[in-house]
Scaffold this motif. Structure first.
Motif, PDB file in Angstrom:
ATOM      1  N   MET A 142       0.884  -1.169   0.000  1.00  0.00           N
ATOM      2  CA  MET A 142       0.000   0.000   0.000  1.00  0.00           C
ATOM      3  C   MET A 142       0.920   1.216   0.000  1.00  0.00           C
ATOM      4  O   MET A 142       1.692   1.403   0.949  1.00  0.00           O
ATOM      5  N   MET A 185       0.236   6.122   3.778  1.00  0.00           N
ATOM      6  CA  MET A 185      -0.141   5.663   5.113  1.00  0.00           C
ATOM      7  C   MET A 185      -1.184   6.580   5.735  1.00  0.00           C
ATOM      8  O   MET A 185      -1.223   6.798   6.939  1.00  0.00           O
ATOM      9  N   GLY A 195      -4.719   4.003   2.970  1.00  0.00           N
ATOM     10  CA  GLY A 195      -3.621   3.043   2.932  1.00  0.00           C
ATOM     11  C   GLY A 195      -3.511   2.230   4.208  1.00  0.00           C
ATOM     12  O   GLY A 195      -3.432   0.992   4.179  1.00  0.00           O
ATOM     13  N   LEU A 196      -3.546   2.930   5.333  1.00  0.00           N
ATOM     14  CA  LEU A 196      -3.314   2.244   6.606  1.00  0.00           C
ATOM     15  C   LEU A 196      -4.481   1.332   6.989  1.00  0.00           C
ATOM     16  O   LEU A 196      -4.290   0.168   7.339  1.00  0.00           O
ATOM     17  N   GLY A 206      -4.853  -1.470   4.439  1.00  0.00           N
ATOM     18  CA  GLY A 206      -3.712  -2.375   4.611  1.00  0.00           C
ATOM     19  C   GLY A 206      -3.897  -3.267   5.832  1.00  0.00           C
ATOM     20  O   GLY A 206      -3.669  -4.483   5.776  1.00  0.00           O
ATOM     21  N   CYS A 239       2.839  -1.158   4.255  1.00  0.00           N
ATOM     22  CA  CYS A 239       2.366   0.212   3.993  1.00  0.00           C
ATOM     23  C   CYS A 239       3.581   1.111   3.904  1.00  0.00           C
ATOM     24  O   CYS A 239       4.420   1.093   4.820  1.00  0.00           O
TER      25      CYS A 239
END
Ligand code: UGA
Length: 442
Positions: A8, A11, A15-16, A19, A31
């Motif tokens: 990913m 972040m 993404g976070l 992920g 990530c």
């Protein structure tokens, strides 16, 4: 552990949280971020922002050895099978979107693909204007990798629909998954990652997937704005917009979600996305009318709080105002486009003393404004000796306040509620002046 490795890039929320959800589903997931401290923290199980339940999910992923942080985009792409682009697409001054992070990421991925001798799928997850994947990301990937889409690598667009504050639930149990693809092989590879997610799945082309995201957010922003417009009209007739919308929402073609009136929408998505689609339409020579109206109503809606204070309870000049809720909605520390900012600024402009409180967002809010605001340590602390309490977001901590708290702590028990946090009948029976947008104000 599943045999697909995921990267990913980015972040932030998307993404976070996504992920962490992939790691929970058994995928080895990394990530990446440009901030070394964030990557190091992630590897220790520490998250960079507040989101209910995220700390635990991240720790679980890190402890299981499936979730990692890194600052090295290229090596992560090379080790992985699928790379999701989850970088920010902030607003430009003209309302359009800033694609610089997307471009940089596409270049990094392209350079990594140059060294790969196996099939890899690149997936755009960031919110991007239709045609960005095929006319910006694709050529950069091919140019930097010297490889061919469809043959050497795949390409998809997979919009994210998670809501801040409920992001964990939305990414673990999404209500739909949309995957637009360059070709069927790309789509099948990405759908394989989602095979453990039980929800409707929709396949389409790249541009349709990009547009679905904008259409969904613009339609939700339209529903809220429609409710706000009707709220303003309902007041003339003493009709309670919240009661009325319960009746309207019973129509299966309408449904009751996102018809809560109040001080308008904030956050990193609706304002940005409505602005972006408006700006791109204008650049093509089309003047969108609905989108413009949404932005206009949303701009003035928070000021209805001040109007109620001026017209119904002797104004705010030299009054002490407790402002409850600074984040753009409850359960997040995110203050992007929060309606608390125009409210606080207008109150100060009118000569009020503002004492603000939020369970999580005070530090972030302080970075938004240097206006003379006092920050309280709790909701009750903010209410102490206040003339008026203004509620901007309905955190559980505020919902738990009792009529007695307002009566005992405030100089005068007046609430102007931008979110309909309480039952008006109960408040009025308890002797509180309970004003709000879209109902009968005394
Ligand atoms: C929104 C969408 O709901 C998500 O599906 C989407 O993935 C996300 O944007 C995104 O594009 O990333 P979010 O901005 O996190 O999610 O929060 P929402 O719950 O949608 O609330 C947005 C704003 O609308 C808040 O200020 C909220 O208070 C306001 N709102 C929401 C209302 O004023 N009335 C409502 O009935 C609902």
């Amino acid at each position: 552990m599943k045999d697909i490795k995921i990267t990913m890039i980015g972040m932030g929320y998307v993404g976070l949280v996504t992920g962490a959800a992939f790691a929970k589903h058994g995928f080895d997931t990394t990530c990446t971020t440009r901030t070394p401290e964030k990557a190091e923290n992630l590897n220790k199980g520490i998250t960079p922002f507040y989101e209910p339940g995220l700390d635990e999910l991240v720790k679980e992923g890190v402890d299981s050895g499936l979730f990692h942080g890194s600052t090295d985009n290229k090596s992560c792409v090379k080790k992985g099978d699928i790379t999701f682009i989850c970088v920010g697409t902030p607003s430009l001054p003209d309302g359009g979107i800033d694609l610089s992070h997307v471009k940089k990421t596409a270049c990094d991925i392209g350079e990594a693909l140059a060294d790969l001798d196996r099939y890899h799928v690149v997936v755009a997850k960031s919110t991007i204007i239709p045609s960005t994947t095929d006319s910006l990301i694709l050529p950069l990937l091919e140019e930097k990798s010297k490889k061919k889409v469809g043959k050497d690598f795949g390409l998809c667009m997979n919009p994210e629909f998670l809501r801040e504050g409920a992001a964990l639930h939305d990414s673990l149990y999404p209500d739909r998954i949309v995957v637009g693809g360059y070709d069927q092989r790309s789509i099948d590879t990405v759908m394989n990652v989602y095979s453990g997610f039980d929800c409707p799945k929709f396949e389409c082309d790249l541009r349709t997937a990009e547009m679905i995201k904008y259409a969904a957010n613009c339609l939700l922003a339209t529903k809220i704005t429609f409710a706000n417009e009707l709220a303003n009209i309902c007041e003339f007739f003493g009709v309670d917009v919240y009661e009325m919308m319960k009746g309207v929402g019973l129509d299966f073609r309408i449904n009751p979600a996102f018809l809560n009136a109040g001080v308008g929408f904030g956050g990193s998505c609706f304002p940005k996305d409505v602005n972006a689609i408006t700006a791109v339409a204008k650049s093509k020579g089309y003047q969108p009318r609905i989108m413009n109206a949404i932005l206009e109503v949303n701009e003035t809606q928070p000021l209805r709080i001040i109007e109620l204070a001026e017209n119904k309870v002797q104004g705010v000049k030299n009054k002490r105002i407790a402002l409850l809720g600074l984040s753009f909605k409850p359960d997040t520390d995110d203050v992007r486009f929060t309606r608390a900012l125009p409210i606080a600024e207008a109150l100060i402009e009118k000569g009020a003393e503002v004492v603000a409180y939020d369970p999580k967002a005070i530090d972030n809010f302080k970075e938004l404004t240097d206006k003379p605001i006092t920050y309280a340590a709790s909701a009750k602390d903010a209410l102490r000796d206040a003339d008026i309490c203004v509620i901007q977001s309905d955190w559980d901590e505020f919902k738990a306040l009792k009529p007695q708290d307002f009566k005992e702590l405030m100089k005068t028990p007046i609430i102007i509620d931008g979110r309909r946090t309480y039952d008006p009948m109960q408040m009025i029976q308890e002797g509180i002046t309970y004003l709000g947008i879209g109902w009968k104000n005394p």
